[in-house]
Design an enzyme around this catalytic site. Sequence first.
Site, mmCIF file in Angstrom:
data_model
loop_
_atom_site.group_PDB
_atom_site.id
_atom_site.type_symbol
_atom_site.label_atom_id
_atom_site.label_comp_id
_atom_site.label_asym_id
_atom_site.label_seq_id
_atom_site.Cartn_x
_atom_site.Cartn_y
_atom_site.Cartn_z
ATOM 1 N N CYS A 31 -1.454 -25.895 -7.395
ATOM 2 C CA CYS A 31 -0.904 -26.940 -6.490
ATOM 3 C C CYS A 31 -0.451 -27.688 -7.613
ATOM 4 O O CYS A 31 0.430 -27.120 -8.363
ATOM 5 C CB CYS A 31 -2.548 -28.215 -6.433
ATOM 6 N N HIS A 74 -3.998 -24.194 -2.287
ATOM 7 C CA HIS A 74 -5.606 -23.951 -2.103
ATOM 8 C C HIS A 74 -6.572 -23.219 -2.173
ATOM 9 O O HIS A 74 -7.130 -23.307 -0.994
ATOM 10 C CB HIS A 74 -6.797 -25.670 -2.261
ATOM 11 N N GLU A 89 -8.766 -22.032 -2.933
ATOM 12 C CA GLU A 89 -10.570 -22.248 -3.525
ATOM 13 C C GLU A 89 -11.149 -22.556 -1.753
ATOM 14 O O GLU A 89 -12.716 -22.344 -2.502
ATOM 15 C CB GLU A 89 -10.733 -23.082 -4.708
#
EC number: 6.3.4.2
Length: 564
Positions: free
Chosen positions: A378, A516, A518
């Site tokens: 990001c 993102h 994750e």
Amino acid sequence: MTKFVFVTGGVVSSLGKGIAAASLAALLETRGIRVTILKLDPYINVDPGTMNPFQHGEVFVTDDGAETDLDLGHYERFISTKMTRQNNFTTGQIYESVIRKERRGDYLGGTVQVIPHITDEIKLFIRNGVSDAQVAIVEIGGTVGDIESLPFLEAIRQMSVQLPHHDTCFIHLTLLPYISSAGELKTKPTQHSVKELREIGIQPDVLLCRSDRPLPLEERRKIALFTNVREESVISAIDVDNIYKIPALLHEQMLDEIVCHRLDILARPANLTVWKKLVHALEHPEHEVSIALVGKYVDLTESYKSLSEALIHAGIHTRCKINIHYIDSENIEQHGTGCLTNMDAILVPGGFGKRGVEGKIMAISYARNHRIPYLGICLGMQLAVIEFSRNRLQLENAHSTEFDPDTPYPVLGLITEWRDRCGRVEKRSAQTDLGGTMRLGGQECLLKPHTLAHKIYGADKVIERHRHRYEVNAEFIPQLEQAGMHISGLSAEGDLCEMIELPQSEHPWFVACQFHPEFTSTPRNGHPLFKSYIQAAISFAGQSDRTKLHSRNVQESVTTDSSN
């Protein structure tokens, strides 16, 4: 019909209700039960999207674009069910919904009150969030005794009365502090917590007693006697060194069996083979690397919870111990990049605001010049573009309009239009409200063939989750590409830059993404981007100090020559 398990907490907050709920859900799932989890937050904010990470921790983004509590990240990592915006709601959302109904005249001119209108709305939100699950685990945020939690506790009390006896189960998570001067665990706080819960009409069926040591039999019997809970349902929830041990810990004390019996569910035995393999891999690594996570919220590591877990997941699948070093980017601004010297990889995560930005750019420059594996997420991708523009393109003072509206080289700017997951056109401006107005949720990313990104994913397109307002300015992309940067991922329409990388002939592993990754990593599968990143870190760590130093000196020489 869905059955409900309500999880409450007492004595203090942050006891781990989310982990406990997720672990129970994982156990039920291994028994073949369709399960989902809801998180009810008592704060008046509509969602955590605009809350300070130091107060709230990470904001977890669901695939359908909801900004939610970080516990939903735990839920997705522990079970296969994907969370949606209906899995998390707040007092703010409840009151907002009730007030809208009152304005429409839905209450026919009646006096709107906490009971029944607010509690009925809470029950409606709970029922709407369970989908087709056989069991819904509902976590109530806060602790028993909080004024904010009372409407939620009253709502679930009413549900226990309105539903059949075997359709609800109450689990209460509480603290057993150890008093070293007395040499014993104290049960009185737990007794008072349950007493307060019973005063509002809720009798817990199970107690999860958090402590730093096993619960002795005598204390277990004492708690059972004073709280009106069966002795076998008083469960010791001791501290563990990694959260993926908790399902097995609770299973050994038959929590899943107790809950199934209470809910009158016949299910196959739990199979914890996968969880045991995960724990074994964590405890028997073959490699070890040090990762520098350069951010601005490092004083509260829960601000990067999904990110740290994703790195651990990658370590599981690469048999590598991950040492995460949280580095404040402002320290780099003040003291330089010396703290990065012994790192095997550098990661710059997402974030908002100007504070610490220049320190992150310095860390990115260090990674690029020293050929250290770099992953930007990001903001970490946006700053990589800024660093490259300043130092490779020689665009002095290149910046994002987020931080410098008057920059002569706005290499990043505000997104004014895009499509959401449903194909609807979203439009924003600098004057738009902050809450819920970003490019959010799962978005399709098209990967360019013959790039490192394409090789990592092994696919032409992927869906990843976003949370941002600014994007790479398309006007500068030709210059970036001409200078050697590869735009390896684009949005479905082909107009937004989603991934960048440097050619491996120049840098062994330099990848950054606007999304993102994750948020979609799980311990069972990991995430291809993080697994590749850790493999690169392992390779870098495997070089001898002499080879590393030579690599760095050569790259510094090349960089100096190109600058001249």
